[in-house]
Design an enzyme around this catalytic site. Structure first.
Site, short mmCIF file in Angstrom:
data_model
loop_
_atom_site.label_atom_id
_atom_site.label_comp_id
_atom_site.label_asym_id
_atom_site.label_seq_id
_atom_site.Cartn_x
_atom_site.Cartn_y
_atom_site.Cartn_z
N ARG A 1 0.82 -1.21 0.00
CA ARG A 1 0.00 0.00 0.00
C ARG A 1 0.85 1.26 0.00
O ARG A 1 0.34 2.36 -0.24
CB ARG A 1 -0.95 -0.02 1.21
CG ARG A 1 -2.10 -0.99 1.06
CD ARG A 1 -2.89 -1.18 2.33
NE ARG A 1 -2.16 -1.97 3.32
CZ ARG A 1 -2.61 -2.28 4.52
NH1 ARG A 1 -3.81 -1.82 4.89
NH2 ARG A 1 -1.91 -3.03 5.34
N ASP B 1 -14.63 1.00 -3.10
CA ASP B 1 -14.09 2.30 -3.54
C ASP B 1 -13.92 2.29 -5.06
O ASP B 1 -14.05 1.25 -5.71
CB ASP B 1 -12.77 2.64 -2.83
CG ASP B 1 -11.75 1.51 -2.93
OD1 ASP B 1 -11.65 0.90 -4.02
OD2 ASP B 1 -11.08 1.21 -1.92
N LYS C 1 -16.11 7.19 -1.74
CA LYS C 1 -15.66 7.65 -0.42
C LYS C 1 -14.35 8.41 -0.56
O LYS C 1 -13.70 8.39 -1.60
CB LYS C 1 -15.46 6.46 0.52
CG LYS C 1 -14.29 5.57 0.14
CD LYS C 1 -14.13 4.40 1.09
CE LYS C 1 -12.93 3.55 0.69
NZ LYS C 1 -12.78 2.35 1.51
N ASP D 1 -13.12 -6.95 -1.80
CA ASP D 1 -11.92 -6.13 -1.58
C ASP D 1 -10.69 -7.01 -1.63
O ASP D 1 -10.80 -8.25 -1.63
CB ASP D 1 -12.02 -5.40 -0.23
CG ASP D 1 -11.27 -4.07 -0.23
OD1 ASP D 1 -10.51 -3.82 -1.18
OD2 ASP D 1 -11.46 -3.28 0.71
#
Length: 319
Positions: free
Chosen positions: A101, A176, A199, A225
């Site tokens: 990430r 998302d 979001k 996800d």
């Protein structure tokens, strides 16, 4: 076609997910390699490889899940040990790629840690990396060695189909905008429509839901996800879907990091069932009623056999 010079498969593991490594070995029909990864009294990692690997096709199975830094160092040291022991080829099998990430600069002076980890694996001596559902597919470009990128969507979709948890009115939801492609792939397998949660994320591990794009009124939904970490985003998304009129809310993800308050949040949420894979071992000291685990060992086993045979790995997803 198999080469006459095909190397023997040798599979080893650190301490991150030994159970997964044993399952993969069972699928392939080989013994798990004889190695011991321990620590000295000062915390330094010690690696003992107790069998020859000279000329072998070595696969080191080690997700870099929590404790991330310890598991990453185990992997790097094992790779170095195999390189110095004259292994024919070293394949780092990293089902969950930690630091994924941190893949770009979002503000001044940010590191790009996922690129640093890629460089460390290459410098340690890895010839190939095999991973699953990287947080961003373009992370493959951070490596100067081949990367085989496996996906868990077919395995997760199969669970919902085989357990009769879908009907013609079920909607697949991306939590998302960035996850739309994953949700669309999931939906295409089951021939279902998708919706998207819009979001913004003001800071790490904090998300604010803004809107739901798509029709979910009086319908069962499945949120898809790649990673669930603290479960804040997932449980908030589930609640918002309920507020927007969804009947039952299911969820699935590839990598169940489940750090901090994640398990308590999931247990207290409106999520009927969370389906995950075993890229990361779930906490042994907690019984979790509404979490179902699907094993990705058959997929990794087949990928390892294909790599060893110099066959196409991408054809795994043509079926």
């Amino acid at each position: 076609m198999c080469s006459n010079n095909k190397m023997d498969i040798k599979i080893f593991t650190g301490n991150a997910n030994r159970e997964l490594a044993e399952k993969i070995c069972k699928e392939i029909g080989v013994e798990l390699g004889n190695s011991v990864v321990s620590t000295f009294s000062d915390g330094e990692i010690s690696v003992d490889i107790n069998e020859t690997v000279r000329g072998g096709d070595v696969f080191v199975i080690q997700p870099t899940c929590p404790p991330v830094n310890e598991n990453l160092m185990e992997l790097l040291i094992m790779i170095d040990a195999f390189k110095r022991a004259s292994a024919g080829r070293i394949n780092a099998v990293v089902p969950y790629y930690g630091y994924a990430r941190q893949d770009r600069k979002t503000k001044a002076r940010d590191p790009i840690t996922s690129k640093l980890v890629a460089d460390l694996l290459t410098s340690a001596g890895a010839d190939r990396v095999v991973s699953m559902d990287l947080h961003a597919a373009q992370l493959q470009g951070y490596f100067d060695i081949p990367v085989d990128h496996l996906v868990a969507v077919p395995i997760l979709a199969k669970y919902f189909k085989e357990n009769n948890l879908i009907d013609k009115d079920t909607v697949i939801v991306s939590p998302d905008i960035g996850g739309v492609r994953r949700a669309r792939n999931f939906a295409s397998i089951l021939d279902l429509p998708i919706a998207i949660i819009e979001k913004r994320r003001p800071k790490a591990n904090v998300s604010e839901v803004m809107n739901v794009i798509g029709d979910i009124q009086n319908k069962n939904v499945i949120i898809v996800d790649d990673i669930i970490d603290t479960a804040g985003s997932m449980t908030k998304a589930a609640k918002v879907l309920k507020d927007f009129g969804a009947k039952k809310v299911y969820a699935c993800c590839t990598h169940a990091v489940l750090s901090g308050p994640a398990i308590e949040r999931i247990e207290n949420s409106v999520i009927e069932k969370l389906v995950v894979t075993d890229t990361i071992p779930l906490p042994e000291d907690k019984h979790i009623d509404n979490i179902e685990v699907m094993s990705i060992s058959p997929l990794f086993a087949e990928a390892i056999k294909r790599i060893n045979n110099n066959d196409s790995v991408s054809k795994l997803f043509d079926k």
